[in-house]
Design an enzyme around this catalytic site. Structure first.
Site, mmCIF file in Angstrom:
data_model
loop_
_atom_site.group_PDB
_atom_site.id
_atom_site.type_symbol
_atom_site.label_atom_id
_atom_site.label_comp_id
_atom_site.label_asym_id
_atom_site.label_seq_id
_atom_site.Cartn_x
_atom_site.Cartn_y
_atom_site.Cartn_z
ATOM 1 C CE LYS A 281 76.666 49.476 12.733
ATOM 2 N NZ LYS A 281 76.258 49.364 14.144
ATOM 3 C CB CYS B 137 74.007 46.467 14.167
ATOM 4 S SG CYS B 137 72.582 46.799 15.242
ATOM 5 C CD GLU C 298 76.596 46.175 16.719
ATOM 6 O OE1 GLU C 298 77.107 47.140 16.141
ATOM 7 O OE2 GLU C 298 75.372 46.103 16.984
#
Length: 282
Positions: A117, A154, A44
């Protein structure tokens, strides 16, 4: 008839020089490709240190539009030259808004789209809500040259709904670029094993391989130093770890999977046949 794909996860440390970080990633991607990997996952936000440990407005100047991001522009010719798929994690700017995003580059160097995200953490050492809006793309699955690929970023990896949604959209492999390590408010807290187990559960519950790519090393932003614990891994459809790195090593791991076997095996287990709650919005 078998359809074998080979996936790889990168694990390395990063610093404050974007060009150096990109070059380091390019070298590892090329090495993994020469070893036979077709879908290669960097970690990431590899453009810089993980800057979200504190709130610092100067970092907003490090965001770029997705199709003009230096990381994307560097990985496109590499993907085309080596015939590989690369999900590229970036700090994205779109007008006045900012996102933690992945741009999916196919094996011909073309951009298939992006995912923003969904789950944005906000806690000591992970103050992402200061920088990023929650994603507005919906969960995404891309039909790449080699397989249908779903990517969560993540904090997304802790949510079973994210994994299930991507597999319901047709994902054949799940990828999670990550930046996770120490907890500055509690030095005794080590999340490495729960982090691994959460994603092993996604693999089991969805009969799908899972790839997680983390960074390593100690990074010093404005706050407490962050110690990243690596431990990048690849889990098979049983949740078994078929490849894993330790907490400090740099390099890559890879594993191969038979997609046609997994399609049949997933159907035989009946999870998606017997699934209820189809009215849920994912």
């Amino acid at each position: 008839m078998s359809r074998i794909i080979t996936v790889a996860a990168l694990q390395t440390s990063y610093g404050r020089d974007m060009a150096e970080n990109i070059g380091k990633t390019e070298a590892l991607v090329a090495e993994a490709a020469r070893a036979g990997a077709q879908i290669i996952l960097p970690s990431e936000l590899f453009q810089n240190i993980y800057f979200c440990t504190t709130q610092d407005e100067n970092w907003f100047s490090h965001a770029y539009p997705a199709d003009d991001h230096p990381c994307v522009k560097a990985m496109q010719p590499l993907a085309r030259q080596m015939g590989i798929v690369i999900p590229v994690s970036i700090f994205e700017r779109e007008g006045p808004t900012y996102y933690n995003s992945v741009v999916m580059i196919d094996a011909d160097g073309s951009i298939l789209g992006l995912y923003r995200k969904h789950h944005i953490p906000d806690g000591p050492g992970y103050q992402e809500k200061y920088y990023f809006r929650p994603g507005d793309t919906g969960y995404r699955v891309w039909h790449t040259r080699f397989a249908n690929v779903g990517v969560g970023i993540c904090w997304d990896q802790w949510f079973p709904e994210c994994a299930r949604a991507m597999v319901r959209l047709g994902a054949e492999v799940l990828l999670y670029p990550t930046a996770i390590g120490s907890e500055p408010h509690n030095p005794a807290l080590d999340t490495q094993q729960p982090w691994t187990r959460a994603m092993q559960g996604h693999a089991v519950s969805n009969i799908v391989p899972v790839v997680a790519s983390n960074r390593v090393g100690v990074e010093q932003g404005l706050g407490a130093p962050q110690h990243f614990y690596g431990s990048s891994f690849i889990a098979d459809h049983r949740g078994d770890l078929v490849a894993q790195m330790n907490r400090t090593e740099e390099g890559f791991i890879k594993a191969s999977f038979d997609m046609e076997f997994l399609h049949t095996h997933r159907a035989a287990w009946g999870f998606f046949r017997d699934l209820r709650g189809n009215d849920l919005p994912f």
